[in-house]
Design a protein around this motif. Structure first.
Motif, PDB file in Angstrom:
ATOM      1  N   ASP A 143       5.037  -3.190  44.622  1.00  0.00           N
ATOM      2  CA  ASP A 143       5.737  -2.457  45.696  1.00  0.00           C
ATOM      3  C   ASP A 143       7.157  -2.974  45.888  1.00  0.00           C
ATOM      4  OD1 ASP A 143       3.444  -1.057  46.060  1.00  0.00           O
ATOM      5  OD2 ASP A 143       2.758  -2.215  47.795  1.00  0.00           O
ATOM      6  N   VAL A 144       7.284  -4.315  45.872  1.00  0.00           N
ATOM      7  CA  VAL A 144       8.611  -4.935  46.006  1.00  0.00           C
ATOM      8  C   VAL A 144       9.485  -4.498  44.830  1.00  0.00           C
ATOM      9  CG1 VAL A 144       9.867  -7.135  45.954  1.00  0.00           C
ATOM     10  CG2 VAL A 144       7.799  -6.925  47.335  1.00  0.00           C
ATOM     11  N   LEU A 145       8.879  -4.490  43.636  1.00  0.00           N
ATOM     12  CA  LEU A 145       9.614  -4.085  42.435  1.00  0.00           C
ATOM     13  C   LEU A 145      10.097  -2.643  42.557  1.00  0.00           C
ATOM     14  CD1 LEU A 145      10.342  -5.197  39.551  1.00  0.00           C
ATOM     15  CD2 LEU A 145       8.446  -3.832  38.740  1.00  0.00           C
ATOM     16  N   GLU A 146       9.222  -1.771  43.040  1.00  0.00           N
ATOM     17  CA  GLU A 146       9.595  -0.355  43.198  1.00  0.00           C
ATOM     18  C   GLU A 146      10.769  -0.224  44.175  1.00  0.00           C
ATOM     19  OE1 GLU A 146       7.760   4.004  44.411  1.00  0.00           O
ATOM     20  OE2 GLU A 146       6.393   2.325  44.098  1.00  0.00           O
ATOM     21  N   ARG A 178       9.143   2.828  34.143  1.00  0.00           N
ATOM     22  CA  ARG A 178       9.401   1.389  34.297  1.00  0.00           C
ATOM     23  C   ARG A 178       8.287   0.698  35.082  1.00  0.00           C
ATOM     24  NH1 ARG A 178      14.169  -0.828  32.603  1.00  0.00           N
ATOM     25  NH2 ARG A 178      16.003   0.520  32.543  1.00  0.00           N
ATOM     26  N   LEU A 179       7.819   1.359  36.135  1.00  0.00           N
ATOM     27  CA  LEU A 179       6.759   0.779  36.972  1.00  0.00           C
ATOM     28  C   LEU A 179       5.442   0.679  36.195  1.00  0.00           C
ATOM     29  CD1 LEU A 179       7.483   2.541  40.391  1.00  0.00           C
ATOM     30  CD2 LEU A 179       7.818   0.123  39.862  1.00  0.00           C
ATOM     31  N   VAL A 211       1.623  -3.238  33.517  1.00  0.00           N
ATOM     32  CA  VAL A 211       0.984  -3.813  32.328  1.00  0.00           C
ATOM     33  C   VAL A 211       1.534  -5.222  32.089  1.00  0.00           C
ATOM     34  CG1 VAL A 211       0.690  -3.554  29.827  1.00  0.00           C
ATOM     35  CG2 VAL A 211       0.659  -1.537  31.294  1.00  0.00           C
ATOM     36  N   ASP A 212       2.851  -5.347  32.206  1.00  0.00           N
ATOM     37  CA  ASP A 212       3.554  -6.622  32.016  1.00  0.00           C
ATOM     38  C   ASP A 212       3.001  -7.696  32.961  1.00  0.00           C
ATOM     39  OD1 ASP A 212       5.575  -8.685  32.275  1.00  0.00           O
ATOM     40  OD2 ASP A 212       6.982  -7.328  31.308  1.00  0.00           O
ATOM     41  N   MET A 213       2.861  -7.328  34.240  1.00  0.00           N
ATOM     42  CA  MET A 213       2.381  -8.288  35.238  1.00  0.00           C
ATOM     43  C   MET A 213       0.952  -8.738  34.953  1.00  0.00           C
ATOM     44  SD  MET A 213       4.179  -6.555  38.586  1.00  0.00           S
ATOM     45  CE  MET A 213       3.656  -7.643  39.908  1.00  0.00           C
ATOM     46  N   GLU A 214       0.131  -7.803  34.469  1.00  0.00           N
ATOM     47  CA  GLU A 214      -1.260  -8.151  34.130  1.00  0.00           C
ATOM     48  C   GLU A 214      -1.303  -9.084  32.923  1.00  0.00           C
ATOM     49  OE1 GLU A 214      -4.202  -7.791  35.708  1.00  0.00           O
ATOM     50  OE2 GLU A 214      -2.790  -7.149  37.249  1.00  0.00           O
ATOM     51  N   LEU A 215      -0.547  -8.717  31.883  1.00  0.00           N
ATOM     52  CA  LEU A 215      -0.530  -9.517  30.651  1.00  0.00           C
ATOM     53  C   LEU A 215      -0.025 -10.931  30.899  1.00  0.00           C
ATOM     54  CD1 LEU A 215       0.821  -7.003  27.975  1.00  0.00           C
ATOM     55  CD2 LEU A 215      -1.417  -8.080  27.960  1.00  0.00           C
TER      56      LEU A 215
END
Length: 207
Positions: A136-139, A156-157, A162-166
């Motif tokens: 949410d902060v990223l968005e 991008r989101l 996926v990036d955050m999970e990996l």
């Protein structure tokens, strides 16, 4: 032959920085380069896209043909490579070695796919992940920039999720920094790099 390979990768240990767009990587990097301009260096990436106005070959990118780049990848000359919007991008071993040869810590700003590729090489960098506090902060940050179309923002989101999970996978990164507050995040980044910074400073002072 083994000797020249080991010697080629001599010099300060490179640093891989990864994290989604909007996590604040560029801002943190800028601060780092300002404070330690004689310690860090960037490897110059290769790309098959055409130069934009003002871009210089060998400084902003090594601009090459698709054939030349593919041949280099096939020969194992690249640490990582990827394709975005029909253009190829990549980091060559020679580009990293050029920075290490100046006794600088080479910074590689790379996406998760690139991180996985580098894990398969003998580069042995320090892996640092810069993440936003939440999606949410990223968005909010990305919307605040007002540089994206809605479609591009959603894409991008999606990539960021996926990036955050990996990035949470065990052993993927040596250091995880959540950029909730820029000064705190910068303090953590400096702390993670302090040992390497001091080694470089010591060598540069005595040389």
């Amino acid at each position: 032959m083994r000797d020249s390979k080991t010697k080629a990768m001599a010099g300060p240990r490179p640093v891989v920085l990864s994290g989604p767009s909007g996590a604040g990587k560029s801002t943190l990097l800028k601060k780092l380069m300002q404070e330690y301009d004689s310690v860090f260096g960037f490897s110059v990436s290769h790309t098959t896209r055409t130069p934009r106005p003002g871009e210089q070959d060998g400084k902003d990118y090594h601009f090459v043909t698709r054939e030349a780049m593919q041949a280099g990848i096939n020969n194992g000359e690249f640490i990582e490579s990827a394709e975005f919007s029909g253009n190829m991008y990549g980091t060559s071993k020679a580009a990293v070695q050029a920075v290490q040869a100046k006794n600088l810590i080479c910074i590689l700003d790379i996406d998760m796919q690139g991180v996985k590729n580098i894990k398969r090489t003998d580069l042995n960098p320090l892996y640092i992940s810069i993440q936003p506090p939440s999606i949410d902060v990223l968005e909010n940050r990305l919307r605040h920039r007002k540089t994206e179309s809605e479609e591009s923002l959603q894409r991008r989101l999606q990539i960021a999720t996926v990036d955050m999970e990996l990035s949470k996978e065990p052993g993927m990164f040596d250091v995880q920094i959540v950029n909730d507050n820029l000064e705190d995040a910068y303090g953590q980044l400096k702390h993670a790099l302090l040992e390497e910074i001091n080694v470089v400073k010591k060598v540069n002072m005595s040389s």
